[in-house]
Design a protein around this motif. Structure first.
Motif, short mmCIF file in Angstrom:
data_model
loop_
_atom_site.label_atom_id
_atom_site.label_comp_id
_atom_site.label_asym_id
_atom_site.label_seq_id
_atom_site.Cartn_x
_atom_site.Cartn_y
_atom_site.Cartn_z
N PRO A 24 -3.28 -0.17 -4.16
CA PRO A 24 -3.71 -1.06 -2.84
C PRO A 24 -2.58 -1.75 -2.32
O PRO A 24 -2.51 -1.83 -1.13
N PHE A 25 -1.64 -2.12 -2.97
CA PHE A 25 -0.46 -2.52 -2.28
C PHE A 25 0.47 -1.68 -1.67
O PHE A 25 0.87 -1.93 -0.34
N LEU A 26 0.69 -0.34 -2.22
CA LEU A 26 1.43 0.44 -1.41
C LEU A 26 0.82 0.89 -0.25
O LEU A 26 1.44 1.12 0.71
N LEU A 27 -0.52 1.13 -0.32
CA LEU A 27 -1.34 1.34 0.75
C LEU A 27 -1.10 0.21 1.87
O LEU A 27 -1.02 0.67 3.06
N PHE A 28 -1.39 -0.78 1.47
CA PHE A 28 -1.12 -2.10 2.25
C PHE A 28 0.34 -1.68 3.11
O PHE A 28 0.28 -1.86 4.42
N CYS A 29 1.56 -1.57 2.33
CA CYS A 29 2.74 -1.61 3.08
C CYS A 29 2.68 -0.51 3.94
O CYS A 29 3.39 -0.38 5.16
N TRP B 253 5.22 7.80 -11.95
CA TRP B 253 4.04 7.18 -12.59
C TRP B 253 2.98 8.11 -12.83
O TRP B 253 2.21 8.19 -13.93
N TYR B 254 2.54 9.23 -12.00
CA TYR B 254 1.46 10.11 -12.02
C TYR B 254 2.07 11.33 -12.60
O TYR B 254 2.93 12.11 -11.59
N PRO B 255 1.41 12.04 -13.40
CA PRO B 255 1.68 13.37 -13.65
C PRO B 255 0.93 14.33 -12.55
O PRO B 255 0.01 13.89 -11.93
N ALA B 256 1.31 15.64 -12.46
CA ALA B 256 0.82 16.46 -11.19
C ALA B 256 -0.67 16.25 -11.13
O ALA B 256 -1.15 16.48 -10.18
N ASP B 257 -1.27 16.57 -12.49
CA ASP B 257 -2.84 16.67 -12.31
C ASP B 257 -3.71 15.34 -11.71
O ASP B 257 -4.69 15.34 -11.58
N ARG B 258 -2.76 14.40 -11.74
CA ARG B 258 -3.47 13.09 -11.16
C ARG B 258 -2.69 12.63 -9.74
O ARG B 258 -3.17 11.78 -9.27
N ARG B 259 -1.67 13.33 -9.48
CA ARG B 259 -0.88 12.84 -8.13
C ARG B 259 -1.56 13.16 -6.81
O ARG B 259 -1.40 12.46 -6.05
N GLY B 260 -2.27 14.11 -6.93
CA GLY B 260 -3.07 14.63 -5.79
C GLY B 260 -3.81 13.28 -5.17
O GLY B 260 -3.88 13.00 -3.95
N ARG B 261 -4.69 12.94 -5.94
CA ARG B 261 -5.71 11.92 -5.81
C ARG B 261 -4.87 10.58 -5.41
O ARG B 261 -5.07 9.79 -4.37
N ALA B 262 -3.91 10.25 -6.23
CA ALA B 262 -3.02 8.85 -6.13
C ALA B 262 -2.44 9.23 -4.49
O ALA B 262 -2.26 8.11 -3.72
N THR B 263 -1.68 10.28 -4.25
CA THR B 263 -1.09 10.46 -2.93
C THR B 263 -2.36 10.44 -1.83
O THR B 263 -1.75 9.86 -0.71
N SER B 264 -3.39 10.87 -2.12
CA SER B 264 -4.35 10.60 -1.06
C SER B 264 -4.87 9.40 -0.73
O SER B 264 -4.96 9.02 0.41
N LEU B 265 -5.16 8.50 -1.80
CA LEU B 265 -5.25 7.05 -1.63
C LEU B 265 -4.11 6.54 -0.93
O LEU B 265 -4.42 5.65 0.11
N PHE B 266 -2.94 6.81 -1.24
CA PHE B 266 -1.84 6.29 -0.54
C PHE B 266 -1.87 6.54 0.89
O PHE B 266 -1.57 5.67 1.88
N LEU B 267 -2.20 7.93 1.11
CA LEU B 267 -1.98 8.28 2.53
C LEU B 267 -3.09 8.07 3.39
O LEU B 267 -3.24 8.12 4.58
N THR B 268 -4.15 7.70 2.83
CA THR B 268 -5.26 6.85 3.89
C THR B 268 -4.78 5.83 4.51
O THR B 268 -5.53 5.34 5.59
N ALA B 269 -3.72 5.37 4.24
CA ALA B 269 -3.22 4.11 5.14
C ALA B 269 -2.81 4.87 6.38
O ALA B 269 -2.96 3.88 7.44
N ILE B 270 -2.63 5.96 6.60
CA ILE B 270 -2.37 6.35 7.81
C ILE B 270 -3.67 6.40 8.95
O ILE B 270 -3.62 5.94 9.79
N ALA B 271 -4.53 6.93 8.20
CA ALA B 271 -5.75 6.72 8.96
C ALA B 271 -6.52 5.32 9.18
O ALA B 271 -7.01 4.90 10.08
N LEU B 272 -6.24 4.46 8.04
CA LEU B 272 -6.59 3.47 8.00
C LEU B 272 -6.01 2.36 9.08
O LEU B 272 -6.31 1.43 9.74
#
Length: 433
Positions: A30-35, A143-162
């Motif tokens: 949430p904080f990285l997304l806000f940034c 922080w995230y291994p590959a099998d969890r990184r896609g979801r973490a990255t997508s949540l972070f990148l929702t910042a572009i759309a938000l």
């Protein structure tokens, strides 16, 4: 039986791992997304400033396009050095430095009074912000291994759309309701108001962010050991070669070209969506802002769902290629029905969904095979080369608008780039799962 490390960590204790990563995600994302929303406002608000700046400062479309794009020259020159420095000094201090300096320069855009000052401040803004995005992408690999990184990255990148969802209406409101207040134009107030939060967030980040898992006091010692063990298990599959070899890798350059094409299309939307909506007959700045939020809102939903599907299936290439093709079709719909606001907005929404779905999954590819200093340099190279399209795209779109009097051919160009990027993705390794 579970796979057990020397420290007693069970790698397939799925419920426990899920619990730990839920804790990590709620702490970091949430904080990285806000940034990143604050960062991306620099890309969104310049499109809204254009609605007033061109008449106030007597700028041509070509001047605007060059000024919007010169940001990425500064970004390009300092991107790789910035990420290498971050690898050495740590994410916390370096990302805080980036945010504070870009916030000050973003607010300083209110003092633009000529084409020269426009170009200089936009270049310096790109120089200040360079390294933020690839720095965060690299940071997530710690922080995230590959099998969890896609979801973490997508949540972070929702910042572009938000940033589009939030920044569009807010920028439109500021433009309309502050214009003339205290003798300043609405676009001047917009740069000032939207620059200050970045400075404040940068100082807060210094106290909030941890450089690595081992520093996270908000995790228990057992939780830290488990996460570190998972990451170490993955690290042995990555290339930890020198920075020079990361630059000479054909795979790195193929990914750089693909990312260039994707970002070309993305910034076409970011910089020109308000102009496209205005050309369709919408005149009120707030209404333009509200309408511009719709494609970005659709993009948020699409990118999260597609990233979950890619992680669940363990497949990357087709999850990038198919949305890219659909996004290109969306651009064509927007051009074909540009006089019909609802259908044109539907087309832009489909285009935005396609681009936003492809981007977070794309970043699962380089982070799956690069590690250590090679990762810091390789990710920065891909991102900096890709962001050169932020210089080429707006300049070219502005030139096309100036020569033809229409953005139609420019939008066709965006569609072609998105389509080509999706098809080139099929030439990346099929073994990245």
């Amino acid at each position: 039986m579970s796979d057990i490390t020397a420290e007693g960590v069970r790698f397939n204790d799925t419920a426990n791992i899920d619990r730990i990563y839920k804790k990590i995600t709620w702490r970091l994302i949430p904080f990285l997304l806000f940034c990143y929303i604050l960062s991306y406002l620099d890309r969104v608000n310049i499109g809204f400033a254009k609605l007033q700046m061109l008449s106030d400062l007597q700028f041509s479309e070509a001047v605007y396009g060059l000024g919007a794009g010169v940001f990425f020259l500064g970004y390009f020159f300092f991107e790789v050095p910035s990420n290498i420095i971050m690898h050495k000094v740590g994410a916390r201090r370096w990302i805080a430095r980036i945010m504070i300096s870009w916030g000050i320069l973003s607010a300083a855009m209110m003092f633009v009074n000529s084409a020269t000052s426009f170009y200089v401040l936009r270049f310096l803004l790109g120089l200040a912000e360079a390294g933020f995005f690839p720095g965060i992408i690299y940071y997530l690999t710690r922080w995230y291994p590959a099998d969890r990184r896609g979801r973490a990255t997508s949540l972070f990148l929702t910042a572009i759309a938000l940033a589009g969802v939030i920044g569009g209406p807010v920028s439109g409101w500021i433009l309309r309701d502050t214009n003339g207040l205290a003798g300043l134009a609405g676009w001047q107030w917009m740069f000032l108001i939207e620059g200050i939060p970045s400075v404040l967030a940068g100082f807060f980040l210094l106290r909030f962010l941890d450089d690595k898992v081992e520093d996270a006091k908000w995790l228990t010692e057992a939780e830290r050991r488990e996460v570190v063990a998972l990451l170490q298990k993955e690290e042995v599959t990555k290339s930890h070669s020198t920075i020079g070899k990361a630059f000479s890798s054909g795979r790195t350059w193929l990914l750089s070209i693909i990312y260039f094409l994707f970002v070309f299309s993305l910034y076409g939307i970011s910089f020109w969506l308000p102009t496209i909506i205005k050309a369709a007959g919408v005149k009120d700045a707030l209404n333009i802002g509200l309408l511009s939020a719709l494609p970005w809102a659709a993009g948020v939903i699409a990118m999260v769902l597609m990233a979950r599907s890619a992680d669940r299936c363990g497949e990357r290439r087709w999850h990038i290629a198919i949305p890219s093709v659909l996004g290109a079709i969306g651009f064509l719909i927007a051009v074909k029905f540009n006089a019909n606001v609802p259908i044109a907005m539907l087309g832009m929404s489909i285009a935005t969904m396609g681009i936003m779905s492809a981007l977070p999954i794309f970043w699962s590819i380089p982070t799956a095979y690069l590690g250590g200093a090679a990762a810091a340099a390789g990710i920065a190279l891909i991102n900096s080369f890709g962001n050169l399209s932020g210089f080429v795209g707006p300049s070219l779109m502005g030139w096309i608008k100036e020569v033809t009097g229409s953005l139609d051919n420019g939008v066709y160009m965006l569609a072609g780039c998105l389509l080509m990027g999706g098809l080139l993705t099929l030439f990346t390794s099929s073994k990245l799962r």
